[in-house]
Write a protein that holds these residues in place. Structure first.
Motif, mmCIF file in Angstrom:
data_model
loop_
_atom_site.group_PDB
_atom_site.id
_atom_site.type_symbol
_atom_site.label_atom_id
_atom_site.label_comp_id
_atom_site.label_asym_id
_atom_site.label_seq_id
_atom_site.Cartn_x
_atom_site.Cartn_y
_atom_site.Cartn_z
ATOM 1 N N THR A 1 24.802 26.115 -51.012
ATOM 2 C CA THR A 1 23.990 27.108 -51.742
ATOM 3 C C THR A 1 23.498 28.226 -50.825
ATOM 4 N N ARG A 2 23.386 27.958 -49.522
ATOM 5 C CA ARG A 2 23.046 29.024 -48.576
ATOM 6 C C ARG A 2 24.340 29.677 -48.133
ATOM 7 N N SER A 3 24.256 30.942 -47.769
ATOM 8 C CA SER A 3 25.457 31.622 -47.308
ATOM 9 C C SER A 3 25.679 31.367 -45.822
ATOM 10 N N VAL A 4 26.923 31.010 -45.460
ATOM 11 C CA VAL A 4 27.259 30.832 -44.043
ATOM 12 C C VAL A 4 28.100 32.005 -43.554
ATOM 13 N N ALA A 5 28.116 33.101 -44.357
ATOM 14 C CA ALA A 5 29.052 34.198 -44.098
ATOM 15 C C ALA A 5 28.930 34.765 -42.687
ATOM 16 N N ARG A 6 27.723 35.013 -42.221
ATOM 17 C CA ARG A 6 27.598 35.675 -40.919
ATOM 18 C C ARG A 6 27.140 34.717 -39.824
ATOM 19 N N ARG A 7 27.358 33.445 -40.031
ATOM 20 C CA ARG A 7 26.879 32.472 -39.035
ATOM 21 C C ARG A 7 27.844 32.370 -37.873
ATOM 22 N N LYS A 8 27.257 32.366 -36.671
ATOM 23 C CA LYS A 8 28.045 32.319 -35.447
ATOM 24 C C LYS A 8 27.922 30.925 -34.818
ATOM 25 N N PRO A 9 28.803 30.618 -33.882
ATOM 26 C CA PRO A 9 28.637 29.349 -33.165
ATOM 27 C C PRO A 9 27.221 29.273 -32.583
ATOM 28 N N GLY A 10 26.582 28.140 -32.780
ATOM 29 C CA GLY A 10 25.210 27.992 -32.310
ATOM 30 C C GLY A 10 24.177 28.192 -33.407
ATOM 31 N N ASP A 11 24.627 28.452 -34.630
ATOM 32 C CA ASP A 11 23.703 28.580 -35.757
ATOM 33 C C ASP A 11 23.669 27.276 -36.549
ATOM 34 N N ALA A 12 22.494 26.944 -37.058
ATOM 35 C CA ALA A 12 22.351 25.802 -37.959
ATOM 36 C C ALA A 12 21.647 26.285 -39.229
ATOM 37 N N VAL A 13 22.053 25.732 -40.360
ATOM 38 C CA VAL A 13 21.536 26.187 -41.655
ATOM 39 C C VAL A 13 21.152 24.979 -42.502
ATOM 40 N N TYR A 14 19.934 24.996 -43.047
ATOM 41 C CA TYR A 14 19.570 23.989 -44.044
ATOM 42 C C TYR A 14 20.114 24.470 -45.388
ATOM 43 N N SER A 15 20.804 23.623 -46.092
ATOM 44 C CA SER A 15 21.373 24.034 -47.372
ATOM 45 C C SER A 15 21.408 22.864 -48.344
ATOM 46 N N LEU A 16 21.651 23.197 -49.597
ATOM 47 C CA LEU A 16 21.894 22.187 -50.611
ATOM 48 C C LEU A 16 23.364 22.243 -50.989
ATOM 49 N N MET A 17 23.826 21.171 -51.584
ATOM 50 C CA MET A 17 25.131 21.135 -52.216
ATOM 51 C C MET A 17 24.849 20.824 -53.673
ATOM 52 N N THR A 18 25.331 21.657 -54.586
ATOM 53 C CA THR A 18 25.006 21.431 -55.995
ATOM 54 C C THR A 18 26.269 21.282 -56.835
ATOM 55 N N TYR A 19 26.102 20.569 -57.946
ATOM 56 C CA TYR A 19 27.153 20.509 -58.961
ATOM 57 C C TYR A 19 27.139 21.813 -59.750
ATOM 58 N N SER A 20 28.134 21.997 -60.613
ATOM 59 C CA SER A 20 28.199 23.252 -61.364
ATOM 60 C C SER A 20 27.003 23.400 -62.316
ATOM 61 N N ASP A 21 26.348 22.282 -62.678
ATOM 62 C CA ASP A 21 25.165 22.411 -63.529
ATOM 63 C C ASP A 21 23.885 22.668 -62.724
ATOM 64 N N GLY A 22 24.020 22.861 -61.420
ATOM 65 C CA GLY A 22 22.869 23.224 -60.599
ATOM 66 C C GLY A 22 22.065 22.047 -60.083
ATOM 67 N N THR A 23 22.433 20.840 -60.454
ATOM 68 C CA THR A 23 21.700 19.687 -59.913
ATOM 69 C C THR A 23 22.215 19.372 -58.509
ATOM 70 N N VAL A 24 21.386 18.669 -57.739
ATOM 71 C CA VAL A 24 21.617 18.568 -56.301
ATOM 72 C C VAL A 24 22.456 17.327 -55.950
ATOM 73 N N ILE A 25 23.566 17.572 -55.266
ATOM 74 C CA ILE A 25 24.383 16.473 -54.751
ATOM 75 C C ILE A 25 23.721 15.915 -53.495
ATOM 76 N N ASP A 26 23.266 16.839 -52.631
ATOM 77 C CA ASP A 26 22.636 16.406 -51.383
ATOM 78 C C ASP A 26 21.991 17.619 -50.716
ATOM 79 N N ASP A 27 21.083 17.350 -49.795
ATOM 80 C CA ASP A 27 20.633 18.418 -48.895
ATOM 81 C C ASP A 27 21.120 18.065 -47.500
ATOM 82 N N LEU A 28 21.361 19.077 -46.692
ATOM 83 C CA LEU A 28 22.028 18.842 -45.409
ATOM 84 C C LEU A 28 21.755 19.979 -44.444
ATOM 85 N N ILE A 29 22.119 19.751 -43.195
ATOM 86 C CA ILE A 29 22.114 20.825 -42.204
ATOM 87 C C ILE A 29 23.547 21.033 -41.751
ATOM 88 N N ALA A 30 23.983 22.299 -41.832
ATOM 89 C CA ALA A 30 25.337 22.661 -41.403
ATOM 90 C C ALA A 30 25.217 23.364 -40.056
#
Lengths: 361, 128
Positions: free
Chosen positions: A71-100
């Motif tokens: 759900t967060r954009s990783v478009a401009r992330r460079k090596p050394g960046d970490a992002v907290y994000s969610l993973m959602t189903y198409s109905d918007g409910t949460v599969i998991d939260d994670l750090i990428a």
């Protein structure tokens, strides 16, 4: 039952081991959860978090793939960046939260232990036919959390780096026993701290060394119980409690972890709609005015009307008060008085601003 | 299960209460083993002085960071005293389980509960 690479060390440290998401994990050590909790607030605590899912994603298509599943954009992330994000189903409910974490080659996703199989299946299904390798490295690696106001000193001292230079949600590598250690300035305690990923067999000696150096300064090994009370004070959500397949990110106050500038992630349409409509439920924080221990599942009332359910609750060691979070009918305003039904009695509680604790700036 | 303290002058219920009977007055608390199993105690609920209880009825509740547990009356009796110190300092149950009596029951003269165990019997129970 799976054992982490630190299992024998936990036993030697008099840990009480419990089953957690298929793993045998320390719930507490000799000092007990309250002292472990306060050690993290005052000096530091060491946690074995090797049970968390660690999935390596490699291949030319990974960046595009992550734009679709996170759900967060990783478009401009460079090596050394970490992002907290969610993973959602198409109905918007949460599969998991994670750090990428963007590594030099590929990405590492760190997700909840309880969702490891589900996440893997979902990611593999979405990656089907694309140039992406998804490798579950959970059982080949160890992961340690080094948390507390003294964390910069300890990590710098033991790994021979200037850990203070690493900004929050940034990653770098260091070396331990000639093995590479991935270090992120992240955590789940509301304190400053780091999380370290390294080959499984090197985890125990690093933990032991960190503990030896830290003990004289007040560090303790900490179990899952302290981890839970620490994250509760910081109002950090726990999958299965504050977030789940039945709670959408807007309700869980996680709209900030959804980037609508990312044009094509799975769940975007449903979440856009959820953001525009006022939520029918909202996660709120409360502290007990009457004495009693609120626990997940307890009912919350406004006068005689049932307005919600406790998602997490316990005694806050830092505040010396009973606290909790609850999913309540919106709008539940701050400073509103509610009651929580605790073992057959309706006890008074006050809705308060989140979080209960934030570390001194 | 080694290393738990079990004073030999007390008797024990299989539900992990200790009792100290002095004539018609029985002090009740929870055992070292029980406090260790519960982990850090954060709250206790005590009865009112004057309340009557039958053997096996819930007389108090103890809550830890982990769970809530009931404390059962080891004998029928009337509450004559409760240990108010525990309301503000429930952690004393962890640090001093046999000094942390919850309540005292006045029992009818000659009352006994033959199901109560001595230290050896209770130790055997916690080792199974």
């Amino acid at each position: 039952m799976l054992q982490t690479g630190l299992h024998d060390l936990h036993v030697a440290l008099q840990a009480r081991m419990v089953a957690f998401s298929g793993w045998s994990m320390p719930v507490q050590y000799a000092a007990g959860p309250t002292k472990e909790h306060m050690a993290v607030r005052k000096a530091g605590g060491l946690f074995d978090v090797s049970h968390m899912a660690r999935l390596e994603l490699r291949g030319a298509g990974v960046a595009d793939f992550l734009l679709r599943v996170l759900t967060r954009s990783v478009a401009r992330r460079k090596p050394g960046d970490a992002v907290y994000s969610l993973m959602t189903y198409s109905d918007g409910t949460v599969i998991d939260d994670l750090i990428a974490v963007r590594k030099e080659a590929g990405w590492l996703l760190v997700a909840n232990a309880v969702n490891r199989r589900k996440d893997l299946e979902w990611l593999r299904r979405q990656a089907n036919g694309q140039d992406i390798d998804i490798v579950d490295v959970t059982e080949q690696t160890s992961m340690l959390a080094v948390q507390g106001p003294d964390a910069v000193w300890l990590v710098s001292h033991v790994l021979g780096i200037d850990a203070g230079n690493l900004r929050r949600f940034k990653a770098r590598t260091a070396t331990w026993e000639s093995k590479s250690v991935l270090i992120t300035r992240t955590g789940y305690t509301g304190e400053d701290g780091f999380e370290l990923v390294l080959p499984r067999t090197a985890g125990g000696s690093l933990f032991q060394h960190l503990l030896e150096m830290g003990r004289p300064r007040g560090w303790l090994p900490c179990g899952l119980a302290a981890r839970d009370s620490l994250r509760l004070e910081a109002c950090l959500p726990l999958y299965g409690h504050e977030i789940s397949q039945d709670i959408n990110p807007v309700e869980a106050d996680l709209a900030w972890a959804v980037s609508f500038r990312n044009p094509r992630f799975i769940g975007r349409d449903a979440l856009l709609k959820a953001r525009l409509e006022p939520p029918t439920r909202r996660l709120c924080a409360f502290r007990m005015e009457d004495k009693g221990v609120p626990r997940a599942g307890y009912a919350v009332y406004d006068q005689e009307r049932r307005i919600g359910t406790v998602t997490s609750g316990n005694k806050s060691p830092t505040l010396d008060q009973f606290i909790g979070m609850a999913l309540c009918d919106a709008p539940t305003t701050e400073m509103k008085r509610v009651t929580v039904e605790i073992r057959g009695r309706r006890l008074s509680a006050l809705v308060v601003p989140k979080p209960f604790y934030s570390r001194p700036a | 299960m080694t290393g738990f303290s079990l004073p030999s002058d007390l008797r024990y219920a299989s539900t992990h209460e200790w009792c100290d009977q002095q004539g018609d007055v029985v002090a009740v608390g929870i055992t070292d083993y029980a406090q260790d199993q519960l982990s850090d105690v954060v709250f206790v609920e005590l009865p009112e002085v004057g309340e009557d209880f039958e053997t096996g009825q819930t007389v108090a509740t103890v809550e830890s960071v982990k769970a809530a547990a009931d404390v059962y009356a080891p004998m029928a009796g009337r509450v004559t005293e409760v240990n108010g110190t525990l309301l503000d300092n429930p952690e004393e149950i962890n640090s001093d389980p046999y000094g942390s009596w919850f309540l005292k029951l006045e029992v009818a003269p000659g009352t006994d509960n033959p199901d109560l165990l001595d230290a050896a019997g209770y130790r055997a129970l916690t080792q199974t």
